[in-house]
Design a protein around this motif. Structure first.
Motif, mmCIF file in Angstrom:
data_model
loop_
_atom_site.group_PDB
_atom_site.id
_atom_site.type_symbol
_atom_site.label_atom_id
_atom_site.label_comp_id
_atom_site.label_asym_id
_atom_site.label_seq_id
_atom_site.Cartn_x
_atom_site.Cartn_y
_atom_site.Cartn_z
ATOM 1 N N ASP A 101 0.896 -1.262 0.088
ATOM 2 C CA ASP A 101 0.064 -0.121 -0.073
ATOM 3 C C ASP A 101 1.156 1.326 0.073
ATOM 4 N N ILE A 102 0.763 2.059 -1.135
ATOM 5 C CA ILE A 102 1.784 3.253 -1.135
ATOM 6 C C ILE A 102 0.693 4.425 -1.296
ATOM 7 N N ARG A 103 1.382 5.636 -0.842
ATOM 8 C CA ARG A 103 0.828 6.721 -1.146
ATOM 9 C C ARG A 103 0.576 7.017 -2.687
ATOM 10 N N ILE A 104 -0.251 7.995 -3.062
ATOM 11 C CA ILE A 104 -0.291 8.294 -4.577
ATOM 12 C C ILE A 104 1.074 9.031 -4.783
ATOM 13 N N TRP A 105 1.634 10.060 -4.023
ATOM 14 C CA TRP A 105 3.214 10.472 -4.429
ATOM 15 C C TRP A 105 4.133 9.507 -4.659
ATOM 16 N N GLU A 106 3.825 8.707 -3.601
ATOM 17 C CA GLU A 106 4.931 7.318 -3.981
ATOM 18 C C GLU A 106 4.869 6.624 -5.214
ATOM 19 N N TYR A 107 3.650 6.654 -5.693
ATOM 20 C CA TYR A 107 3.535 5.921 -7.003
ATOM 21 C C TYR A 107 4.068 6.723 -8.090
ATOM 22 N N VAL A 108 3.873 8.200 -7.776
ATOM 23 C CA VAL A 108 4.502 9.097 -8.920
ATOM 24 C C VAL A 108 5.923 8.745 -8.905
ATOM 25 N N GLU A 109 6.856 8.655 -7.733
ATOM 26 C CA GLU A 109 7.984 8.402 -7.997
ATOM 27 C C GLU A 109 8.408 7.095 -8.243
ATOM 28 N N LYS A 110 7.626 5.856 -7.994
ATOM 29 C CA LYS A 110 7.942 4.661 -8.501
ATOM 30 C C LYS A 110 7.789 4.560 -9.976
ATOM 31 N N THR A 111 6.866 5.575 -10.566
ATOM 32 C CA THR A 111 6.797 5.386 -12.196
ATOM 33 C C THR A 111 7.630 6.335 -12.843
ATOM 34 N N GLU A 112 7.857 7.322 -12.212
ATOM 35 C CA GLU A 112 8.553 8.365 -12.860
ATOM 36 C C GLU A 112 9.917 8.487 -12.525
ATOM 37 N N GLY A 113 10.628 7.704 -11.473
ATOM 38 C CA GLY A 113 11.897 7.980 -10.914
ATOM 39 C C GLY A 113 12.151 9.009 -10.008
ATOM 40 N N SER A 114 13.254 8.780 -9.276
ATOM 41 C CA SER A 114 13.526 9.878 -8.326
ATOM 42 C C SER A 114 13.875 11.193 -8.766
ATOM 43 N N ASP A 115 14.285 11.185 -10.127
ATOM 44 C CA ASP A 115 14.362 12.572 -10.336
ATOM 45 C C ASP A 115 13.158 13.440 -10.612
ATOM 46 N N ILE A 116 11.797 12.885 -10.413
ATOM 47 C CA ILE A 116 10.738 13.696 -10.520
ATOM 48 C C ILE A 116 10.739 14.817 -9.433
ATOM 49 N N TRP A 117 11.447 14.556 -8.471
ATOM 50 C CA TRP A 117 11.516 15.499 -7.461
ATOM 51 C C TRP A 117 12.325 16.686 -7.731
ATOM 52 N N GLU A 118 13.355 16.666 -8.546
ATOM 53 C CA GLU A 118 14.131 17.915 -9.202
ATOM 54 C C GLU A 118 13.119 18.576 -9.900
ATOM 55 N N PHE A 119 12.319 17.770 -10.925
ATOM 56 C CA PHE A 119 11.582 18.346 -11.596
ATOM 57 C C PHE A 119 10.334 19.082 -11.076
ATOM 58 N N LEU A 120 9.912 18.492 -9.980
ATOM 59 C CA LEU A 120 8.926 19.113 -9.259
ATOM 60 C C LEU A 120 9.084 20.420 -8.395
ATOM 61 N N GLY A 121 10.303 20.314 -7.869
ATOM 62 C CA GLY A 121 11.109 21.385 -7.505
ATOM 63 C C GLY A 121 11.408 22.542 -8.285
ATOM 64 N N GLU A 122 11.572 22.373 -9.722
ATOM 65 C CA GLU A 122 11.604 23.508 -10.571
ATOM 66 C C GLU A 122 10.124 24.081 -10.840
ATOM 67 N N VAL A 123 9.311 22.976 -10.691
ATOM 68 C CA VAL A 123 7.799 23.646 -11.110
ATOM 69 C C VAL A 123 7.213 24.528 -9.870
ATOM 70 N N TRP A 124 7.763 24.005 -8.673
ATOM 71 C CA TRP A 124 7.321 24.790 -7.576
ATOM 72 C C TRP A 124 8.146 26.113 -7.554
ATOM 73 N N ASP A 125 9.302 26.060 -7.789
ATOM 74 C CA ASP A 125 9.936 27.464 -7.845
ATOM 75 C C ASP A 125 9.165 28.281 -9.125
ATOM 76 N N CYS A 126 8.981 27.928 -10.153
ATOM 77 C CA CYS A 126 8.180 28.594 -11.162
ATOM 78 C C CYS A 126 6.791 29.252 -10.865
ATOM 79 N N MET A 127 6.084 28.086 -9.930
ATOM 80 C CA MET A 127 4.874 28.988 -9.356
ATOM 81 C C MET A 127 5.084 29.980 -8.690
ATOM 82 N N ARG A 128 5.971 29.862 -7.739
ATOM 83 C CA ARG A 128 6.136 30.709 -6.552
ATOM 84 C C ARG A 128 6.745 32.028 -7.130
#
Length: 183
Positions: free
Chosen positions: A1-28
């Motif tokens: 049983d994994i959380r939704i965000w863990e599923y994202v990491e599992k399917t996209e790989g750990s590089d997703i966090w760097e990408f989402l960090g860039e997304v969050w920076d852009c939003m702010r």
């Protein structure tokens, strides 16, 4: 049983966090730029930017709830105005509804002190919800009207916020469903 965000990491790989960090920076950055830019929006209609004015308003008799709503609206306006001016935004899920998710995430990060990593996990959760809506209905204003855009953006924000507040996956999906039903 994994959380939704863990599923994202599992399917996209750990590089997703760097990408989402860039997304969050852009939003702010988009919110900050929108709040600090004044003048007339391009396009010939003479529409004045309102985000900064809305954000800086301060009424002595304003209730805390009204103030909070005004700030979230100012954040969303800031992104919408940046979009209208041809600025850099994140389509979340579309250009027309791009202010909803960053406005909600930034407001609650400031109010509750969520870390950037927690916001990134909320964005991953929101992205899955956006994908579900896109796959099973529509996020397109041209196809289904503005309610498809704002409804899907609201559902994404509700899901991300439910995650941040400790909701389990069922509660996250319920938050999404309530947002969609009320649009």
């Amino acid at each position: 049983d994994i959380r939704i965000w863990e599923y994202v990491e599992k399917t996209e790989g750990s590089d997703i966090w760097e990408f989402l960090g860039e997304v969050w920076d852009c939003m702010r950055d988009c919110i900050k730029d929108g709040l600090n830019t004044e003048g007339i929006l391009p396009g010939g209609l003479g529409v004045s930017r309102k985000a900064g004015f809305l954000f800086r308003q301060n009424h002595i008799d304003e209730s805390p709830e009204t103030r909070e709503n005004r700030i979230v609206c100012a954040y969303a306006y800031a992104v919408g105005e940046q979009n209208a001016a041809g600025g850099r935004i994140v389509t979340a899920p579309t250009c027309g509804a791009s202010g909803v998710l960053p406005a909600v995430m930034l407001y609650f990060q400031k109010k509750r002190g969520y870390s950037d990593r927690e916001i990134e996990q909320a964005l991953a959760t929101a992205a899955i919800i956006g994908l579900l809506v896109k796959t099973n209905a529509s996020i397109s204003g041209a196809e289904c009207g503005c309610q498809a855009e704002i409804g899907s953006a609201s559902a994404m924000a509700a899901a991300g916020l439910a995650y941040l507040q400790g909701g389990d996956d069922e509660q996250i999906v319920n938050a999404m469903a309530f947002a969609l039903k009320n649009m």
